[in-house]
Design an enzyme around this catalytic site. Structure first.
Site: not given
Length: 296
Positions: A55, A164
């Site tokens: 990632r 979020d």
């Protein structure tokens, strides 16, 4: 490194990880895992080292860095705050879909929304929080569920907060545009009533559901600007990424913002840790109810 953060990282044997495009060893992994824990409360076991590499490798390419040691130095520097936020966003899991765990939405409609319709039309309010909303499918599923019982919900005091930590997924959520394959789990009558074509096989939620939802960036282990109370909180498949101590602290904070008689919805693999004297489990479900309200 703080004691709590150090305890969150299981330190393997000091050796380099498998060779790749960028140098990456266990000290790099431990720095990244500790930073993620301290900033976002997310626990990364050593088994996630390959995930961290895959990632973040794109971040190293974008920044023109040669190895993870340089990347860690940047993230830990006074000038690295922006990249630190990018790192946390990259390492955040954002698996979601419309009407995931559909029994939660059925329960919400039957036990929360339907009994409240008369009160809402008479001037009452309804507040629901989607904590860890990712790219918006969960709060929009909540909105669509409400609209199926109260089509003119925007005319009343009905609001959904969706939060979020990742600003990138929030931008997707605010647009409200999704490909057809992601909308397959939305009942056809709801797609016909509340969605419009957006080109290239995509559809957009119209002003009905979008007007009910407010999206905000929020770190669940940071300061919370909202005071509640909420009639229901969806915090599903979120606390599994925290250690038990952080889970207990988070669930106690959430519980304090739920009104008596309100509901907490957790993911199917999660369990309540902490405020058991305040919230009780609805038999055979991952739905919890706060004590003190009238039984519905």
């Amino acid at each position: 490194m703080t004691k709590s953060a150090a305890a969150s990282v299981a330190s393997p044997e000091p050796q380099p990880l498998a060779a790749g495009e960028f140098g990456f060893d266990w000290s790099d992994f431990e720095f990244i895992a500790t930073t993620l824990y301290e900033d976002a409360g997310i626990h990364l076991p050593s088994t996630k080292a390959n995930l961290v590499y895959s990632r973040l490798a794109k971040r190293l390419r974008m920044l023109g860095l040669e190895n993870f040691r340089e990347y860690c130095a940047l993230v830990g520097s006074e000038d690295g705050a922006a990249e630190r936020a990018q790192m946390i966003a990259a390492l955040t899991t954002n698996v979601t879909r419309f009407f995931r765990e559909p029994h939660h939405f059925d329960h919400m409609k039957e036990h929360l929304v339907a009994p409240a319709v008369k009160d809402i039309k008479g001037g009452g309010r309804l507040r629901i929080w989607s904590a860890g909303c990712s790219s918006g499918q969960e709060p929009y599923s909540i909105a669509l569920s409400i609209l199926s019982l109260l089509p003119d919900a925007r005319s009343y005091d009905v609001r959904i907060l969706a939060s979020d930590i990742n600003p990138q997924v929030l931008e997707t959520a605010r647009r409200g545009i999704y490909p057809a394959e992601e909308l397959a789990s939305v009942p056809q009558e709801l797609r016909q009533s509340w969605m419009e074509p957006a080109g290239a096989g995509h559809s957009r939620l119209d002003e009905g559901p979008r007007g009910l939802v407010t999206f905000r960036q929020l770190n669940l282990i940071g300061a919370w600007p909202m005071r509640g109370p909420f009639d229901a909180v969806f915090c599903r498949n979120v606390v599994i990424y925290f250690d038990e101590k952080t889970q207990m602290r988070l669930l106690n904070r959430i519980s304090s913002l739920i009104r008596p008689g309100g509901y907490l919805y957790l993911g199917h693999s999660e369990r309540l840790i902490g405020p058991a004297e305040v919230l009780f489990k609805i038999d055979g479900t991952t739905v919890y109810r706060k004590r003190g309200g009238a039984v519905a």
